[in-house]
Design a protein around this motif. Structure first.
Motif, PDB file in Angstrom:
ATOM      1  N   ALA A 100     -33.121  18.781 -54.088  1.00 18.57           N
ATOM      2  CA  ALA A 100     -32.859  17.954 -55.278  1.00 18.57           C
ATOM      3  C   ALA A 100     -31.427  17.413 -55.267  1.00 18.57           C
ATOM      4  N   ARG A 101     -30.472  18.207 -54.768  1.00 18.25           N
ATOM      5  CA  ARG A 101     -29.085  17.726 -54.681  1.00 18.25           C
ATOM      6  C   ARG A 101     -28.960  16.604 -53.655  1.00 18.25           C
ATOM      7  N   GLY A 102     -29.686  16.722 -52.570  1.00 18.50           N
ATOM      8  CA  GLY A 102     -29.666  15.668 -51.562  1.00 18.50           C
ATOM      9  C   GLY A 102     -30.228  14.371 -52.107  1.00 18.50           C
ATOM     10  N   ILE A 103     -31.324  14.459 -52.825  1.00 20.72           N
ATOM     11  CA  ILE A 103     -31.941  13.258 -53.399  1.00 20.72           C
ATOM     12  C   ILE A 103     -31.028  12.641 -54.452  1.00 20.72           C
ATOM     13  N   ALA A 104     -30.387  13.458 -55.284  1.00 18.85           N
ATOM     14  CA  ALA A 104     -29.451  12.938 -56.290  1.00 18.85           C
ATOM     15  C   ALA A 104     -28.278  12.232 -55.606  1.00 18.85           C
ATOM     16  N   TYR A 105     -27.786  12.799 -54.503  1.00 24.20           N
ATOM     17  CA  TYR A 105     -26.713  12.172 -53.732  1.00 24.20           C
ATOM     18  C   TYR A 105     -27.164  10.810 -53.208  1.00 24.20           C
ATOM     19  N   LEU A 106     -28.345  10.755 -52.634  1.00 25.52           N
ATOM     20  CA  LEU A 106     -28.899   9.493 -52.129  1.00 25.52           C
ATOM     21  C   LEU A 106     -29.009   8.470 -53.258  1.00 25.52           C
ATOM     22  N   ALA A 107     -29.457   8.902 -54.428  1.00 24.30           N
ATOM     23  CA  ALA A 107     -29.620   7.996 -55.573  1.00 24.30           C
ATOM     24  C   ALA A 107     -28.270   7.460 -56.054  1.00 24.30           C
ATOM     25  N   THR A 108     -27.242   8.313 -56.105  1.00 22.81           N
ATOM     26  CA  THR A 108     -25.940   7.826 -56.565  1.00 22.81           C
ATOM     27  C   THR A 108     -25.368   6.817 -55.579  1.00 22.81           C
ATOM     28  N   ARG A 109     -25.563   7.048 -54.297  1.00 21.25           N
ATOM     29  CA  ARG A 109     -25.054   6.103 -53.294  1.00 21.25           C
ATOM     30  C   ARG A 109     -25.830   4.789 -53.358  1.00 21.25           C
ATOM     31  N   PHE A 110     -27.134   4.859 -53.546  1.00 14.84           N
ATOM     32  CA  PHE A 110     -27.961   3.665 -53.702  1.00 14.84           C
ATOM     33  C   PHE A 110     -27.453   2.849 -54.891  1.00 14.84           C
ATOM     34  N   SER A 111     -27.245   3.526 -56.017  1.00 11.17           N
ATOM     35  CA  SER A 111     -26.789   2.862 -57.239  1.00 11.17           C
ATOM     36  C   SER A 111     -25.403   2.249 -57.056  1.00 11.17           C
ATOM     37  N   ALA A 112     -24.495   2.970 -56.421  1.00 15.54           N
ATOM     38  CA  ALA A 112     -23.129   2.468 -56.226  1.00 15.54           C
ATOM     39  C   ALA A 112     -23.109   1.229 -55.328  1.00 15.54           C
ATOM     40  N   LYS A 113     -23.955   1.216 -54.316  1.00 16.46           N
ATOM     41  CA  LYS A 113     -23.998   0.060 -53.422  1.00 16.46           C
ATOM     42  C   LYS A 113     -24.590  -1.156 -54.128  1.00 16.46           C
ATOM     43  N   GLU A 114     -25.580  -0.929 -54.978  1.00 17.67           N
ATOM     44  CA  GLU A 114     -26.122  -2.020 -55.793  1.00 17.67           C
ATOM     45  C   GLU A 114     -25.036  -2.569 -56.715  1.00 17.67           C
ATOM     46  N   ALA A 115     -24.293  -1.678 -57.374  1.00 18.39           N
ATOM     47  CA  ALA A 115     -23.221  -2.100 -58.281  1.00 18.39           C
ATOM     48  C   ALA A 115     -22.134  -2.855 -57.517  1.00 18.39           C
ATOM     49  N   PHE A 116     -21.773  -2.371 -56.327  1.00 18.51           N
ATOM     50  CA  PHE A 116     -20.766  -3.041 -55.512  1.00 18.51           C
ATOM     51  C   PHE A 116     -21.230  -4.438 -55.126  1.00 18.51           C
ATOM     52  N   SER A 117     -22.489  -4.565 -54.713  1.00 21.32           N
ATOM     53  CA  SER A 117     -22.995  -5.884 -54.297  1.00 21.32           C
ATOM     54  C   SER A 117     -22.980  -6.870 -55.461  1.00 21.32           C
ATOM     55  N   LYS A 118     -23.201  -6.383 -56.673  1.00 23.50           N
ATOM     56  CA  LYS A 118     -23.121  -7.236 -57.863  1.00 23.50           C
ATOM     57  C   LYS A 118     -21.671  -7.623 -58.151  1.00 23.50           C
ATOM     58  N   ALA A 119     -20.762  -6.663 -58.021  1.00 21.78           N
ATOM     59  CA  ALA A 119     -19.349  -6.919 -58.322  1.00 21.78           C
ATOM     60  C   ALA A 119     -18.735  -7.944 -57.375  1.00 21.78           C
ATOM     61  N   ILE A 120     -19.156  -7.945 -56.110  1.00 18.17           N
ATOM     62  CA  ILE A 120     -18.607  -8.933 -55.176  1.00 18.17           C
ATOM     63  C   ILE A 120     -19.366 -10.256 -55.259  1.00 18.17           C
ATOM     64  N   GLY A 121     -20.457 -10.276 -56.014  1.00 15.35           N
ATOM     65  CA  GLY A 121     -21.154 -11.527 -56.296  1.00 15.35           C
ATOM     66  C   GLY A 121     -22.073 -12.047 -55.219  1.00 15.35           C
ATOM     67  N   MET A 122     -22.500 -11.187 -54.307  1.00 13.83           N
ATOM     68  CA  MET A 122     -23.387 -11.696 -53.262  1.00 13.83           C
ATOM     69  C   MET A 122     -24.710 -10.948 -53.143  1.00 13.83           C
ATOM     70  N   GLY A 123     -24.888  -9.907 -53.910  1.00 11.32           N
ATOM     71  CA  GLY A 123     -26.126  -9.161 -53.774  1.00 11.32           C
ATOM     72  C   GLY A 123     -26.235  -8.567 -52.376  1.00 11.32           C
ATOM     73  N   MET A 124     -27.448  -8.286 -51.969  1.00 13.39           N
ATOM     74  CA  MET A 124     -27.676  -7.671 -50.657  1.00 13.39           C
ATOM     75  C   MET A 124     -27.963  -8.741 -49.603  1.00 13.39           C
TER      76      MET A 124
END
Length: 131
Positions: free
Chosen positions: A48-72
């Protein structure tokens, strides 16, 4: 000066279901070299800790892609952006390859925070210009 702001919330159950369907290939697609090592260690101890880690990284990368304005889209890729932890525990962003070159050429800096609860992971990213 603020260049961009991004936020994302992710359902950890959805990440778990995707991981169960696709296995470690899913984690290898989303996580960079350092992150995949941390994920494997955490998942081996408490899945469960591994999956939560994966989810936080997924979310942070989505947020970063939005902040730089280019998406994925290039040069933004899942593995070119890693969420790393300073010795103090503060999260940070480490970029690789073409994404790092693009980011440096624009003279940008990034700030990130991540959080998770039993069912959700969230991230917030602020991108500033360096001058």
């Amino acid at each position: 000066m603020i260049y961009g702001i991004g936020t994302d919330i992710c359902d950890i159950r959805r990440i778990r279901e995707t991981f169960e369907r696709r296995g470690e290939r899913f984690a290898e697609k989303v996580l960079g070299p350092h992150e995949i090592e941390v994920f494997r260690e955490r998942f081996a101890r408490v899945p469960a800790r591994g999956i939560a880690y994966l989810a936080t990284r997924f979310s942070a990368k989505e947020a970063f892609s939005k902040a730089i304005g280019m998406g994925m889209r290039m040069p933004m890729t899942w593995r070119a952006c890693e969420i790393v932890k300073a010795p103090s525990g503060k999260p940070g962003i480490q970029l690789h390859g073409a994404l790092a070159e693009w980011f440096d050429a624009k003279r940008l800096s990034a700030h990130v925070t991540v959080s998770d609860e039993s069912e959700y992971a969230a991230a917030f990213v602020v991108i500033e210009t360096r001058d």
